[in-house]
Design a protein around this motif. Structure first.
Motif, PDB file in Angstrom:
ATOM      1  N   SER A  45       0.708  -1.619   0.044  1.00  0.00           N
ATOM      2  CA  SER A  45      -0.120   0.178  -0.026  1.00  0.00           C
ATOM      3  C   SER A  45       0.523   0.961   0.238  1.00  0.00           C
ATOM      4  O   SER A  45       0.260   2.458  -0.258  1.00  0.00           O
ATOM      5  CB  SER A  45      -1.421   0.375   1.669  1.00  0.00           C
ATOM      6  OG  SER A  45      -0.132  -0.050   2.380  1.00  0.00           O
ATOM      7  N   LEU A  46       2.143   1.047   0.546  1.00  0.00           N
ATOM      8  CA  LEU A  46       2.674   2.485   0.157  1.00  0.00           C
ATOM      9  C   LEU A  46       3.730   2.247  -0.746  1.00  0.00           C
ATOM     10  O   LEU A  46       4.589   3.726  -1.412  1.00  0.00           O
ATOM     11  CB  LEU A  46       3.573   2.483   1.691  1.00  0.00           C
ATOM     12  CG  LEU A  46       2.619   2.486   3.023  1.00  0.00           C
ATOM     13  CD1 LEU A  46       4.241   2.087   4.080  1.00  0.00           C
ATOM     14  CD2 LEU A  46       1.834   3.243   2.537  1.00  0.00           C
ATOM     15  N   GLY A  47       3.680   1.163  -1.474  1.00  0.00           N
ATOM     16  CA  GLY A  47       4.913   0.675  -3.063  1.00  0.00           C
ATOM     17  C   GLY A  47       4.701   1.722  -3.971  1.00  0.00           C
ATOM     18  O   GLY A  47       3.845   2.096  -3.673  1.00  0.00           O
ATOM     19  N   ALA A  48       5.862   1.944  -4.482  1.00  0.00           N
ATOM     20  CA  ALA A  48       5.192   2.662  -5.886  1.00  0.00           C
ATOM     21  C   ALA A  48       4.623   1.843  -6.681  1.00  0.00           C
ATOM     22  O   ALA A  48       3.549   2.470  -7.977  1.00  0.00           O
ATOM     23  CB  ALA A  48       6.457   2.585  -6.421  1.00  0.00           C
ATOM     24  N   MET A  49       4.867   0.335  -7.049  1.00  0.00           N
ATOM     25  CA  MET A  49       3.850  -0.646  -7.728  1.00  0.00           C
ATOM     26  C   MET A  49       3.299  -1.376  -7.020  1.00  0.00           C
ATOM     27  O   MET A  49       3.016  -2.769  -7.293  1.00  0.00           O
ATOM     28  CB  MET A  49       5.369  -1.282  -8.404  1.00  0.00           C
ATOM     29  CG  MET A  49       6.946  -1.214  -9.004  1.00  0.00           C
ATOM     30  SD  MET A  49       6.034  -0.520 -10.825  1.00  0.00           S
ATOM     31  CE  MET A  49       5.578  -1.461 -11.477  1.00  0.00           C
ATOM     32  N   GLN A  50       1.879  -0.708  -7.818  1.00  0.00           N
ATOM     33  CA  GLN A  50       1.199  -1.674  -6.851  1.00  0.00           C
ATOM     34  C   GLN A  50      -0.372  -2.977  -7.969  1.00  0.00           C
ATOM     35  O   GLN A  50      -0.508  -3.609  -7.956  1.00  0.00           O
ATOM     36  CB  GLN A  50      -0.642  -1.018  -6.895  1.00  0.00           C
ATOM     37  CG  GLN A  50       0.189   0.316  -5.545  1.00  0.00           C
ATOM     38  CD  GLN A  50      -0.685   0.520  -4.581  1.00  0.00           C
ATOM     39  OE1 GLN A  50      -1.781   0.974  -4.703  1.00  0.00           O
ATOM     40  NE2 GLN A  50       0.428   1.488  -3.391  1.00  0.00           N
ATOM     41  N   ARG A  51      -0.050  -2.095  -9.288  1.00  0.00           N
ATOM     42  CA  ARG A  51      -0.827  -2.685 -10.378  1.00  0.00           C
ATOM     43  C   ARG A  51      -2.562  -3.342  -9.647  1.00  0.00           C
ATOM     44  O   ARG A  51      -2.924  -2.732  -8.965  1.00  0.00           O
ATOM     45  CB  ARG A  51       0.210  -4.033 -11.343  1.00  0.00           C
ATOM     46  CG  ARG A  51       1.324  -3.580 -11.858  1.00  0.00           C
ATOM     47  CD  ARG A  51       1.715  -4.656 -11.998  1.00  0.00           C
ATOM     48  NE  ARG A  51       3.610  -4.289 -12.009  1.00  0.00           N
ATOM     49  CZ  ARG A  51       3.081  -3.324 -13.588  1.00  0.00           C
ATOM     50  NH1 ARG A  51       2.470  -3.445 -14.302  1.00  0.00           N
ATOM     51  NH2 ARG A  51       4.688  -2.957 -12.751  1.00  0.00           N
ATOM     52  N   GLU A  52      -2.869  -5.152 -10.164  1.00  0.00           N
ATOM     53  CA  GLU A  52      -4.055  -5.588 -10.164  1.00  0.00           C
ATOM     54  C   GLU A  52      -3.959  -5.910  -8.853  1.00  0.00           C
ATOM     55  O   GLU A  52      -5.284  -6.424  -8.419  1.00  0.00           O
ATOM     56  CB  GLU A  52      -4.393  -6.201 -10.938  1.00  0.00           C
ATOM     57  CG  GLU A  52      -3.720  -7.324 -11.089  1.00  0.00           C
ATOM     58  CD  GLU A  52      -2.880  -7.322 -12.107  1.00  0.00           C
ATOM     59  OE1 GLU A  52      -1.714  -8.586 -11.647  1.00  0.00           O
ATOM     60  OE2 GLU A  52      -2.106  -6.694 -12.331  1.00  0.00           O
ATOM     61  N   LEU A 857       4.206  13.069  -9.173  1.00  0.00           N
ATOM     62  CA  LEU A 857       2.832  12.891  -9.843  1.00  0.00           C
ATOM     63  C   LEU A 857       3.158  11.060  -9.878  1.00  0.00           C
ATOM     64  O   LEU A 857       4.744  10.658  -9.946  1.00  0.00           O
ATOM     65  CB  LEU A 857       3.240  13.499 -11.725  1.00  0.00           C
ATOM     66  CG  LEU A 857       2.920  12.447 -12.356  1.00  0.00           C
ATOM     67  CD1 LEU A 857       1.335  12.814 -12.955  1.00  0.00           C
ATOM     68  CD2 LEU A 857       2.819  13.633 -14.498  1.00  0.00           C
ATOM     69  N   ASP A 858       2.372  10.693 -10.647  1.00  0.00           N
ATOM     70  CA  ASP A 858       2.396   9.275 -10.082  1.00  0.00           C
ATOM     71  C   ASP A 858       2.931   8.322 -11.728  1.00  0.00           C
ATOM     72  O   ASP A 858       2.191   8.336 -12.052  1.00  0.00           O
ATOM     73  CB  ASP A 858       1.620   7.618 -10.085  1.00  0.00           C
ATOM     74  CG  ASP A 858       1.233   6.502  -9.783  1.00  0.00           C
ATOM     75  OD1 ASP A 858       2.354   6.358  -9.749  1.00  0.00           O
ATOM     76  OD2 ASP A 858       0.578   5.851  -9.262  1.00  0.00           O
ATOM     77  N   PRO A 859       3.756   7.660 -11.545  1.00  0.00           N
ATOM     78  CA  PRO A 859       4.607   7.314 -13.249  1.00  0.00           C
ATOM     79  C   PRO A 859       3.977   6.293 -14.362  1.00  0.00           C
ATOM     80  O   PRO A 859       3.477   6.842 -14.835  1.00  0.00           O
ATOM     81  CB  PRO A 859       5.992   7.183 -13.203  1.00  0.00           C
ATOM     82  CG  PRO A 859       6.459   6.935 -11.608  1.00  0.00           C
ATOM     83  CD  PRO A 859       5.622   7.614 -11.118  1.00  0.00           C
ATOM     84  N   ASN A 860       2.830   5.957 -12.972  1.00  0.00           N
ATOM     85  CA  ASN A 860       2.003   3.892 -13.925  1.00  0.00           C
ATOM     86  C   ASN A 860       0.823   5.224 -13.845  1.00  0.00           C
ATOM     87  O   ASN A 860       0.012   3.727 -13.873  1.00  0.00           O
ATOM     88  CB  ASN A 860       2.566   3.146 -12.281  1.00  0.00           C
ATOM     89  CG  ASN A 860       3.467   2.773 -12.652  1.00  0.00           C
ATOM     90  OD1 ASN A 860       4.914   2.832 -13.824  1.00  0.00           O
ATOM     91  ND2 ASN A 860       4.046   2.863 -10.747  1.00  0.00           N
ATOM     92  N   PHE A 861       0.769   5.956 -13.245  1.00  0.00           N
ATOM     93  CA  PHE A 861      -1.167   6.547 -13.507  1.00  0.00           C
ATOM     94  C   PHE A 861      -1.166   7.214 -14.800  1.00  0.00           C
ATOM     95  O   PHE A 861      -0.786   7.963 -15.504  1.00  0.00           O
ATOM     96  CB  PHE A 861      -1.455   7.105 -12.436  1.00  0.00           C
ATOM     97  CG  PHE A 861      -2.883   7.365 -11.978  1.00  0.00           C
ATOM     98  CD1 PHE A 861      -3.745   7.135 -11.710  1.00  0.00           C
ATOM     99  CD2 PHE A 861      -3.535   8.796 -12.885  1.00  0.00           C
ATOM    100  CE1 PHE A 861      -5.256   7.122 -11.857  1.00  0.00           C
ATOM    101  CE2 PHE A 861      -4.438   9.427 -12.687  1.00  0.00           C
ATOM    102  CZ  PHE A 861      -5.125   8.292 -12.145  1.00  0.00           C
ATOM    103  N   GLU A 862      -2.754   6.391 -15.544  1.00  0.00           N
ATOM    104  CA  GLU A 862      -3.299   6.846 -16.762  1.00  0.00           C
ATOM    105  C   GLU A 862      -3.999   8.076 -16.514  1.00  0.00           C
ATOM    106  O   GLU A 862      -4.777   7.833 -15.361  1.00  0.00           O
ATOM    107  CB  GLU A 862      -3.855   5.844 -17.802  1.00  0.00           C
ATOM    108  CG  GLU A 862      -2.497   5.012 -18.068  1.00  0.00           C
ATOM    109  CD  GLU A 862      -3.337   3.500 -18.774  1.00  0.00           C
ATOM    110  OE1 GLU A 862      -4.251   3.760 -19.081  1.00  0.00           O
ATOM    111  OE2 GLU A 862      -1.979   2.617 -18.859  1.00  0.00           O
ATOM    112  N   ARG A 863      -4.063   9.547 -17.092  1.00  0.00           N
ATOM    113  CA  ARG A 863      -4.072  10.436 -16.289  1.00  0.00           C
ATOM    114  C   ARG A 863      -6.779   9.995 -16.803  1.00  0.00           C
ATOM    115  O   ARG A 863      -5.739   9.153 -18.424  1.00  0.00           O
ATOM    116  CB  ARG A 863      -4.252  11.542 -17.986  1.00  0.00           C
ATOM    117  CG  ARG A 863      -5.256  12.622 -17.371  1.00  0.00           C
ATOM    118  CD  ARG A 863      -5.208  13.870 -18.191  1.00  0.00           C
ATOM    119  NE  ARG A 863      -3.720  14.357 -18.003  1.00  0.00           N
ATOM    120  CZ  ARG A 863      -3.454  15.598 -17.012  1.00  0.00           C
ATOM    121  NH1 ARG A 863      -4.443  15.799 -16.934  1.00  0.00           N
ATOM    122  NH2 ARG A 863      -1.879  15.812 -17.399  1.00  0.00           N
ATOM    123  N   ASP A 864      -6.819  10.097 -16.181  1.00  0.00           N
ATOM    124  CA  ASP A 864      -8.349  10.019 -15.974  1.00  0.00           C
ATOM    125  C   ASP A 864      -9.769  10.841 -16.678  1.00  0.00           C
ATOM    126  O   ASP A 864      -9.627  12.135 -15.745  1.00  0.00           O
ATOM    127  CB  ASP A 864      -8.844   9.307 -15.189  1.00  0.00           C
ATOM    128  CG  ASP A 864     -10.074   8.498 -14.915  1.00  0.00           C
ATOM    129  OD1 ASP A 864     -10.948   8.392 -16.238  1.00  0.00           O
ATOM    130  OD2 ASP A 864     -10.405   8.617 -14.734  1.00  0.00           O
TER     131      ASP A 864
END
Length: 909
Positions: A45-52, A857-864
């Protein structure tokens, strides 16, 4: 001399299931998955890579997903007993993939995504890897030449169709003598060498160290910070899973910064930390949650132990080569005791032998040898090196040396009188730097392959109090024609970052001893750090910000006048720990207080970092009326005046009265009615109604006092101990006395904050959040703010009470345990991730997600750009129901005391 107890090849049984023999590493996890499937296994929950996989994955969830991936591996052609490559960034998928490989009968070969492509290609070829688990981005870049590439991200849909049950034991009959993993370490030939560890060795180590030394419990939270390609990660991951504890996953950025890591560990409630002493020394802030601190990988300073030892925390110093399965010896550290590498683990045999393989007496220096079930099978494809390092004592008649196979560590040591081992350094050219085992000859071999180099040697030198790798080269022709930039390009393409020298020194010849060997002690001190590298044109600072950054970099890196265009990492010899030191030192200056280690990685030159900060400050100035971090004045703290002390004293008694109201008021009603002749039970019923009414009355009092005492909050700066500060303090204490927990998550909390002055739109969800300067808080419609979010709107700094706005737009999301600074803003559809801090005067643009502390900015987040589904509206009747429920929840502790009250009030005779 040996201090170990013989266990040898005896089977180790699972304590929770006496009839079940644990032969393989993954069975340790399976045992806990059967015992406690709902317990948290991985906390990302605190990490950078969370995926599914989300934030927290339970043992049951990880077990099911790893079973699916194991089925998929076999269906895709993975062969039982094969070595399977593992090239996945730190994330829950990484640990699921490790389990899946083992469940499918393979041995995992971990590869660090930060390794250069050449090194990864060599390992894949040397280990004969035909199947690799990775992600699509890395597959195109670094999984070159592998026949069977499985991308766990793009093929997740196919994997999810597989069975969640375990593979049939008859289908995959893994034995204790099969390989569990292969880890590549630095090699003397110019290429890394693969160490093969069998299941019996790894399983024995995990159970022995957990039961006899670490004693990790199911409620422990263990930090996973080491690279998966480093054998210390085996300890972190498998000790956690074997105990049924929780693995807390940190991002790469968090592992690189002492200051940020300390905050991460505290926020994540980490109780067990394993790290190198260098990283621990970077953490200047105490981490109170840690109960077990495991140090290793390099020599441990005495002062570090003294700083971190306390009665509630165990500090261990450990030692062990990869070839002997992670850790071989340990010492329970005490501030007053000299630091040693301690005594052997149970089932481990440790001897100190002379050149004739005879036991050295106490106090006599010799080479450390290790034996027992812990030893590796050998090196991949290197029978010659295996025979050289793993010696067999077939003709040994000594009863003192029990195993007939020992590993020559190349480390020097001696026994102390109390039976512990004193580490005395290396015999050969191998060094340990920041926890990494490095063969200097491997770097030298790469240097010798560079154009124009006729001789090369690498040594460790201390520069600016930090030990660093320094390369010394001799040119074939004119030294001035040697292209150092191209040499560094070769080094970076062949070696991992921790093995690239900080600088290259060009010599006319290498100093030698009478024997003809290189005299490393006579090598000159480095002069070329940050000089003559490609891209460094020697530009000097052009403004005040560049000058301040340059001064800190020069001090940290040991460089005179660094160029503002030189790359901190690629050209100036910086690494993660030096980056953390530089940022920490800059943060001590007010204008750099919001600087993060990630900023340095994203802007690694003085010019780029300065430009980024200036743009950021200009943006802050626009939204805060001209005041920025760099020009904020320092105010002296004013002394409390007598009138303020008087009002504070009166206020304390008012608070005391309000605090006692829930008890005094119902009792007063009951006592008065009983004195007037009312029936005892009727009086009790009326006083009960009065008790339940106290809560809404208290809420009304807190609202009324806010408007009477403070009025409307206004953005500004107020002197500490002033009359305004006293009024602010009094109202804040009033709000602190009134628990809002019963209202959390209900529409009543929105109404309460609206009555305090907050501007809250329709259909807003508020968890258990905190708001103080309510008049300055704006929350748009259809926004969700989760538990623990803090929108207080104030801070006390430099002797001033600073109050500012917090603005949140429509359709926004604010995660759990977040904090927003002063004059912050979330535009429509913006998101602030869990456990993040949005620094003062920052704005999250529309549709973006920011995470971290400070948030970026979260580098893994796609703009919604889509809008959230509207929240169902709440009727007036339902709101009344929430009010009644909140009153009852608040009164439960008091109502629970009624039976005792009755028994004490009703006469028995």
């Amino acid at each position: 001399m040996t201090l170990s107890n013989r266990v040898g090849d005896l089977e180790i049984k699972d304590q929770t299931s006496p009839n079940n023999i644990v032969r393989c590493l993954h069975q340790l996890f399976e045992t806990q998955a059967d015992r406690c499937p709902s317990a948290p296994a991985i906390d990302n929950s605190l990490g950078a890579m969370q995926r599914e996989c989300g934030g927290i994955s339970t043992y049951g969830e990880v077990e099911a997903k790893s079973n699916q991936l194991a089925h998929y591996l076999l269906r895709r052609g993975a062969i039982c007993g094969a070595r399977v490559g593992l090239l996945i960034p730190r994330s829950p998928e990484l640990y699921i993939a490790i389990l899946a490989i083992l469940k499918a009968g393979g041995a995992y070969v971990p590869l660090d995504p930060e390794y250069p492509a050449d090194r990864i290609a060599y390992i894949l070829s040397d280990c004969g890897i035909e199947t690799i688990l990775t992600i699509e981005d890395l597959a195109w870049e670094k999984a070159i030449g592998v026949v069977n590439v499985i991308c766990v991200d793009t093929q997740a849909g196919e994997i999810a169709l597989e069975s969640t049950t375990r593979l049939d034991r008859h289908l995959v009959d893994t034995t204790k003598r099969d390989l569990s993993y292969v880890i590549y370490t630095s090699g003397s030939t110019g290429r890394p060498k693969g160490v093969e560890i069998e299941h019996r060795s790894s399983t024995n180590y995990i159970q022995v160290v957990n039961e006899s030394v670490y004693q990790i419990q199911p409620d422990d939270r263990v930090y996973q910070g080491f690279s998966i390609a480093f054998d210390a990660s085996v300890e972190e991951v498998w000790c956690t899973f074997a105990a049924g504890a929780t693995l807390v996953v940190g991002s790469v950025e968090q592992t690189r910064s002492g200051a940020d890591l300390a905050l991460f560990l505290t926020t994540g409630r980490v109780t067990v930390l394993s790290c190198v002493p260098t990283l621990l020394a970077m953490m200047e802030v105490e981490v109170p949650t840690i109960r077990l601190l495991i140090l290793g990988g390099e020599q441990c300073p005495q002062e570090l132990v003294a700083r971190w030892c306390n009665p509630q925390r165990r500090v261990l110093n450990t030692y062990g080569p990869t070839e002997a399965t992670v850790v071989s010896t340990y010492q329970e550290c005490q501030p007053e005791r000299p630091i040693t590498i301690g005594k052997p683990l149970p089932t481990y045999y440790v001897y100190i032998l002379d050149e004739n393989l005879q036991l050295c007496p106490t106090g006599v220096e010799g080479e450390i040898h290790i034996g027992g079930i812990c030893l590796a099978r050998g090196y991949v494809g290197r029978p010659d090196l295996t025979a050289e390092k793993f010696i067999c004592l077939e003709d040994n008649k000594s009863l003192e040396i029990i195993p007939n196979r020992l590993y020559k560590t190349g480390d020097l040591g001696s026994w102390t009188p109390d039976g512990e081992i004193l580490f005395l350094g290396r015999i050969d050219g191998q060094v340990k730097l920041r926890g990494f085992r490095i063969e200097l000859s491997e770097i030298e071999s790469v240097l010798m392959q560079c154009v124009g180099v006729s001789g090369a040697v690498v040594a460790v030198k201390k520069v600016a109090q930090i030990e660093r790798l320094i390369g010394y080269v001799v040119s074939k022709k004119n030294p001035a024609e040697l292209d150092l930039g191209k040499i560094f390009d070769v080094l970076r393409s062949r070696l991992p970052a921790y093995m690239v020298p900080t600088s290259l020194e060009v010599l006319t010849s290498l100093p030698t001893l009478p024997s003809g060997k290189v005299d490393r002690k006579s090598l000159p001190e480095p002069q070329n750090i940050g000089v003559n590298f490609q891209g460094n044109n020697g530009r000097k600072p052009t403004n005040e910000i560049e000058t301040k950054i340059a001064i800190v970099w020069a001090e940290i890196l040991g460089i005179i006048d660094p160029s503002i265009d030189a790359d901190f990492f690629q050209e100036l010899g910086g690494h993660s720990l030096l980056a953390a030191m530089a940022v920490s030192k800059l943060r001590s200056q007010p204008q750099f207080q919001d600087l993060a280690v990630l900023d340095l990685y994203q802007h690694p030159t003085i010019a780029r970092l300065s430009a980024e900060l200036i743009v950021r400050w200009q943006h802050l100035a626009r939204i805060s009326g001209g005041e920025t971090t760099q020009n904020r004045l320092e105010y002296p703290i004013s002394k409390p005046r007598s009138i303020s002390n008087l009002w504070a004293t009166i206020g304390i008694y008012c608070l005391y009265f309000i605090h006692g109201l829930p008890i005094v008021f119902p009792y007063y009603i009951f006592d008065t009615l009983q004195d007037d002749g009312w029936d005892e039970y009727v009086a009790l019923g009326i006083s009960g109604i009065a008790l339940i009414s106290v809560y809404p009355i208290s809420l009304c009092i807190s609202i009324a006092l806010k408007w009477l005492v403070i009025g409307k909050y206004k953005s500004g700066s107020y002197p500490l101990w002033s009359s305004y500060y006293w009024r602010f303090w009094f109202v804040r204490q009033i709000h602190g006395l009134i628990s809002l927990d019963p209202l959390a998550g209900s529409p009543l909390l929105n109404i309460y904050y609206r009555l305090l002055g907050a501007k809250i739109g329709r259909d807003v969800y508020l968890g258990g959040i905190e708001i103080i300067a309510a008049d300055l808080v704006t929350i748009g419609s259809n926004t969700s703010i989760n538990d623990g979010a803090s929108l207080v709107g104030y801070e006390v700094v430099n002797g001033r009470l600073e109050i500012g706005r917090v603005q949140i737009g429509r359709d926004c999301f604010v995660g759990t345990s977040t904090m927003s600074g002063l004059n912050t803003r979330l535009e429509d559809r913006a998101r602030l991730g869990d456990l993040s801090y949005l620094s003062n005067n920052l704005t999250i643009p529309a549709g973006e997600k920011w995470i971290g502390s400070p948030a970026r900015l979260d580098p893994n987040f796609e703009r919604d750009n889509s809008e959230l589904a509207p929240i169902r509206q709440c009727s007036v009747l339902l709101k009344f129901g929430y009010l009644v429920g909140a009153m009852l929840v608040w009164a439960v502790p008091f109502i629970a005391a009624v039976p005792g009250f009755l028994l004490g009030s009703i006469p028995l005779f």
